[in-house]
Design an enzyme around this catalytic site. Sequence first.
Site, mmCIF file in Angstrom:
data_model
loop_
_atom_site.group_PDB
_atom_site.id
_atom_site.type_symbol
_atom_site.label_atom_id
_atom_site.label_comp_id
_atom_site.label_asym_id
_atom_site.label_seq_id
_atom_site.Cartn_x
_atom_site.Cartn_y
_atom_site.Cartn_z
ATOM 1 N N TYR A 142 -36.217 -62.383 21.410
ATOM 2 C CA TYR A 142 -37.470 -61.832 20.898
ATOM 3 C C TYR A 142 -37.249 -60.488 20.211
ATOM 4 O O TYR A 142 -38.029 -60.086 19.353
ATOM 5 C CB TYR A 142 -38.469 -61.622 22.051
ATOM 6 N N ASP A 221 -32.033 -76.754 30.706
ATOM 7 C CA ASP A 221 -32.486 -78.112 30.397
ATOM 8 C C ASP A 221 -32.733 -78.906 31.691
ATOM 9 O O ASP A 221 -33.714 -79.648 31.795
ATOM 10 C CB ASP A 221 -31.504 -78.849 29.463
ATOM 11 N N ASP A 245 -40.456 -68.134 28.430
ATOM 12 C CA ASP A 245 -41.659 -68.448 27.649
ATOM 13 C C ASP A 245 -41.947 -69.943 27.725
ATOM 14 O O ASP A 245 -43.065 -70.370 28.004
ATOM 15 C CB ASP A 245 -41.443 -68.014 26.187
ATOM 16 N N ASP A 249 -44.904 -72.123 30.333
ATOM 17 C CA ASP A 249 -45.971 -72.980 29.796
ATOM 18 C C ASP A 249 -45.902 -74.352 30.460
ATOM 19 O O ASP A 249 -46.919 -74.933 30.838
ATOM 20 C CB ASP A 249 -45.824 -73.164 28.272
HETATM 21 C C1 IPM Z 1 -46.659 -65.515 25.956
HETATM 22 C C2 IPM Z 1 -46.982 -65.801 24.508
HETATM 23 C C3 IPM Z 1 -46.278 -64.780 23.641
HETATM 24 C C4 IPM Z 1 -44.787 -64.924 23.861
HETATM 25 C C5 IPM Z 1 -46.618 -64.876 22.145
HETATM 26 C C6 IPM Z 1 -48.106 -64.821 21.891
HETATM 27 C C7 IPM Z 1 -45.894 -63.825 21.342
HETATM 28 O O1 IPM Z 1 -46.645 -67.100 24.162
HETATM 29 O O2 IPM Z 1 -47.055 -64.442 26.450
HETATM 30 O O3 IPM Z 1 -46.011 -66.335 26.591
HETATM 31 O O4 IPM Z 1 -44.137 -65.759 23.207
HETATM 32 O O5 IPM Z 1 -44.251 -64.195 24.681
HETATM 33 MN MN MN Z 2 -45.756 -68.244 25.804
#
Ligand code: IPM
Ligand code: MN
Length: 354
Positions: A142, A221, A245, A249
């Site tokens: 990042y 993975d 990240d 999710d």
């Molecule tokens: C998160 C989001 C952010 C990230 C984006 C919005 C930049 O997806 O907080 O996980 O990738 O870190």
């Molecule tokens: Mn995210």
Amino acid sequence: MKLNIALLSGDGIGPEVIDQAVKVSDAIANRFNHSINWVKALTGAAAIDAVGDPYPLETHQICLNADAILFGAIGHPKFDNNPFAKVRPEQGLLKMRKDLGLFANVRPTFTFPSLIDKSPLKRERIEGTDLVFLRELTSGIYFGERGRKDNGNTAFDTCTYTREEVKRLAKKGFELAMNRSKKLCCVDKANVLESSRLWRETVQSMEKDYPEVTVTYEFVDAVAMRLIQWPNSYDVLITENLFGDILTDEASVISGSMGLMPSASIGLKTSLFEPIHGSYPQATGKNIANPIATILSAAMMFEDAFNLKKEADLIRNVVNQSLEESIVSEDLSNGGKSYKTSEIGDWLSNQILK
Ligand code: IPM
Ligand code: MN
């Protein structure tokens, strides 16, 4: 106690869900005799529209002077489909993370007994799931060197980590594991990536300081797979920024809705608390978003930033009660009766004041 909290509602449904967390926090303050001083500040697309900068200096100063930061969401569709936009809301988020030194992002995943059948996964796979990701948040790909070459026809992003960066994140991971079931999983791709080998080497060198913690090392993975097969086999997982990240999710849907999970970003000075979901533009202004993730983030704030555990537990208890009594927003109502965002905030604060 006097609590000085920076309030960054941001974009999309951010302001709507933040309003509910404020309502609930004010009810807690009222009940436990605290006084909260909310200091509002601009971020994201809202800040770009107002002052041309997604993380203005004034906002940074407000955050630095606060005891904690409560954050809504960031992002607006008008920037998403325009690869040439010069400023983007997400830049504000990344700058805020970097400038405030929010190096450790704590993202729990747990199930609510009353919602277990809302999960896309089978009950027996997920029952008892209670895990926490610690995602490194201020380094890696990042923030690494990036650019274009060959007249713009080649692009690169680089993942860089220092031993110190890995150490401070891993230290939080070991400490968290000590307070939980003493299991730590280091997620990496050490079979391919040099940065992952540094992660593994660093974490291995710290094992002797935490003899009670059982550490495992797994490739990212494989974790992606096992996370949906046996999520309840994990406890604390530590990982670098991009892996974190993606995996958080994935983990977030285990509970049944992305609108349920809170998070904390531990900073060098101040920490920030936010729902893990995004700005959900389609729902903006409709009063239908699920405010629970933000309200549970406020609970994390009471506990982690102010050491007010009773207050945090009361929030969690009334949230559980609301779910048991089906006081839920559209995402959880299965076509049955659903409640508006603001009605859920009202219901919870009334319960707290009872
Ligand atoms: C998160 C989001 C952010 C990230 C984006 C919005 C930049 O997806 O907080 O996980 O990738 O870190
Ligand atoms: Mn995210």
